[in-house]
Design a protein around this motif. Structure first.
Motif, short mmCIF file in Angstrom:
data_model
loop_
_atom_site.label_atom_id
_atom_site.label_comp_id
_atom_site.label_asym_id
_atom_site.label_seq_id
_atom_site.Cartn_x
_atom_site.Cartn_y
_atom_site.Cartn_z
N VAL A 262 0.91 -1.30 -0.14
CA VAL A 262 0.25 0.04 0.03
C VAL A 262 1.07 0.90 -0.12
N ILE A 263 0.42 1.83 -0.94
CA ILE A 263 1.14 3.72 -0.54
C ILE A 263 0.44 4.34 -0.53
N ILE A 264 0.85 5.25 0.78
CA ILE A 264 -0.74 6.49 1.08
C ILE A 264 0.31 7.94 0.67
N HIS A 265 0.45 8.05 -0.83
CA HIS A 265 1.34 9.85 -1.61
C HIS A 265 1.01 10.60 -0.76
N ASP A 266 1.33 11.53 -1.00
CA ASP A 266 0.62 13.38 -0.81
C ASP A 266 0.82 13.83 -2.19
N ARG A 267 0.71 15.16 -2.19
CA ARG A 267 0.24 15.74 -3.61
C ARG A 267 1.30 16.49 -4.33
N LEU A 268 2.73 15.95 -3.43
CA LEU A 268 3.79 16.82 -4.07
C LEU A 268 4.63 15.90 -4.12
N VAL A 269 3.73 14.14 -4.45
CA VAL A 269 4.49 12.79 -4.95
C VAL A 269 4.21 13.08 -6.73
N PRO A 270 5.17 13.13 -7.92
CA PRO A 270 4.22 13.86 -9.35
C PRO A 270 4.61 11.74 -9.20
N GLU A 271 3.78 11.42 -10.29
CA GLU A 271 3.47 10.31 -11.02
C GLU A 271 4.56 9.45 -11.65
N ALA A 272 5.96 10.24 -11.74
CA ALA A 272 7.00 9.97 -12.29
C ALA A 272 7.53 8.64 -11.04
N VAL A 273 7.71 10.00 -9.99
CA VAL A 273 8.21 8.83 -8.47
C VAL A 273 7.18 7.21 -7.93
#
Length: 461
Positions: free
Chosen positions: A242-253
């Motif tokens: 599971v990856i819980i990610h925020d707004r500053l993480v771009p699709e490339a990452v």
């Protein structure tokens, strides 16, 4: 993704090669050690016996007809006569085969990738026919890091697959078993050809396989450039359930993560908290208690204005195993990308990371200390308060002519760097129409930015 590499089983598959020259022989060699039914037609003449690959079928010195092509899965055509090529390609498609015309991607249904063949394990590198030499070089780089005995590992896994599935019905426990098997002594033994010992080690692991406790990794994703991910962050991402990610993480990452990991977006921006912080922490705990490996992926570094400390406390309080993987924080990445040294023997003997968004009701920044000369400020979340911040620094004694820089989308392809003076910082930000995350730099070293030097060169000219 511009091309899709499909895995085609070759057991009893009919493969047809047409041509007698070296391009046809190269395709022929691909399938000599496969279980495919291989037919070879050489209407342009067969090669000399010394050139013919060992184990190749006897070439038929004519072009195939429709009956010859019936039931073919793949047809490779390597002939110089374009009219003959198009006629044979039409016949092959009539027979429901997929066609590859060597060095003619516009006439082909598929292209042959550069292949790393380890029998049970095959790795392909494709460029859609646009750069075969590049694909070959990438293949060589990958091949150099793959153990020669990799096929032994995959072969043993295939033999034990049904046993493992019957013994460990829980999907997550089964995944953990295979990870341990492929990353431990069992794989090393199999790769070395010590199959019996490898089997015993895998069966030993199988006897202790059980659902594992969940774990949380609080991971810094860096500023946006996926190449700035740490090796540890990349490994943890590729193991995540599971990856819980925020707004500053771009699709490339996010593309570097395991493809089948569940992604949960909990992005926040000023005045718009789609998921409140306490709910994010509750979600992390719930996913970990369900036995999942959870990655809380945060832009920059989780411990630099990322509320990672709060999440660490919450996990510890809940008794959830938690680890922190640091990331390249925005101040370091943006400064490096813009050419701004954060410290400099002649111009800055200190650097401070500060946020312009204090906690509501919290203690305000010490502006007198922050206004000291020969001191670089890296100001996070400062766009909305740029003018107020500049005024407070000037009032506290910082010279109004102090250089400033604004770096938007630092380290990313759409990076922008704007430069000016402290007394014009508010106007600089207002006129920039900033849409992405931005960091403000105040101090003598801001004059070193590439954008500032370019402006000076233009003025001098």
């Amino acid at each position: 993704m511009r091309v899709f590499l499909a895995s085609i089983p070759l057991e009893a598959a009919k493969i047809v090669i047409i041509g007698g020259g070296e391009p046809a022989l190269a395709k022929l060699r691909l399938f000599l050690n496969s279980p495919a039914q291989l037919l070879w037609f050489a209407p342009d003449g067969a090669p000399e016996a010394i050139e013919t690959p060992l184990g190749a079928p006897t070439p038929l010195l004519r072009a195939p007809d429709l009956d010859d092509l019936a039931g073919a899965r793949l047809v490779f055509i390597a002939l110089g006569d374009l009219d003959q090529v198009q006629r044979l390609a039409g016949l092959a498609r009539t027979a429901a085969a997929q066609v590859n015309v060597v060095d003619q991607p516009h006439l082909s249904d598929f292209q042959t990738p550069a292949l790393i063949d380890r029998d049970e394990v095959v790795v392909g590198v494709a460029t859609g026919g646009s750069a075969p030499i590049l694909a070959r070089d990438v293949r060589t780089a990958i091949e150099n890091v793959l153990p020669a005995g990799l096929a032994n590992v995959a072969r043993l896994a295939r033999e034990l697959r049904d046993t493992v599935k019957a013994s460990v019905p829980d999907f997550m426990a089964r995944r953990r078993f295979w990870e341990k098997a492929f990353r431990g002594p069992a794989a090393d033994l199999a790769a070395a050809g010590r199959t019996a010992e490898a089997r015993r080690e895998m069966l030993r692991l199988l006897n202790v396989a059980a659902p594992e406790l969940g774990v949380v990794h609080i991971v810094g994703a860096g500023p946006g450039d996926p190449e700035l991910l740490t090796l540890k962050a990349l490994r943890v991402l590729q193991d995540a359930d599971v990856i819980i990610h925020d707004r500053l993480v771009p699709e490339a990452v996010l593309e570097r993560a395991r493809r089948d990991a569940k992604r949960l977006y909990v992005g926040k921006s000023r005045g718009d908290h789609s998921v409140p912080q306490d709910q994010i922490e509750a979600l992390m705990i719930a996913e970990a208690r369900a036995g999942h490996r959870v990655v809380r992926l945060k832009g920059g570094d989780p411990f630099v204005f990322g509320r990672g400390g709060e999440e660490l406390e919450a996990m510890r309080a809940a008794g959830v195993p938690v680890f922190v993987v640091p990331g390249v924080t925005a101040a370091l990445a943006c400064a490096a990308s813009a050419g701004i040294p954060l410290t400099h023997r002649d111009h800055a003997q200190a650097v401070t990371f500060v946020t312009a968004q204090a906690k509501p009701g919290g203690v305000d920044a010490d502006w007198t200390r922050l206004a000291a000369p020969n001191h670089t400020l890296a100001i996070y979340m400062g766009v909305d308060r740029a003018e107020e911040t500049a005024n407070r620094l000037i009032a506290a004694g910082r010279a109004d002519s102090t250089p400033v820089a604004v770096v938007e989308n630092g380290s990313r392809p759409d990076e922008r760097v704007l430069t000016g003076r402290l007394d014009g910082l508010g106007a600089l930000v207002r006129g920039a129409n900033l849409a992405g995350p931005a960091l403000l730099f105040v101090g003598e070293t801001a004059a070193f930015s590439a954008a500032q030097l370019d402006q000076q060169a233009e003025a001098a000219a």
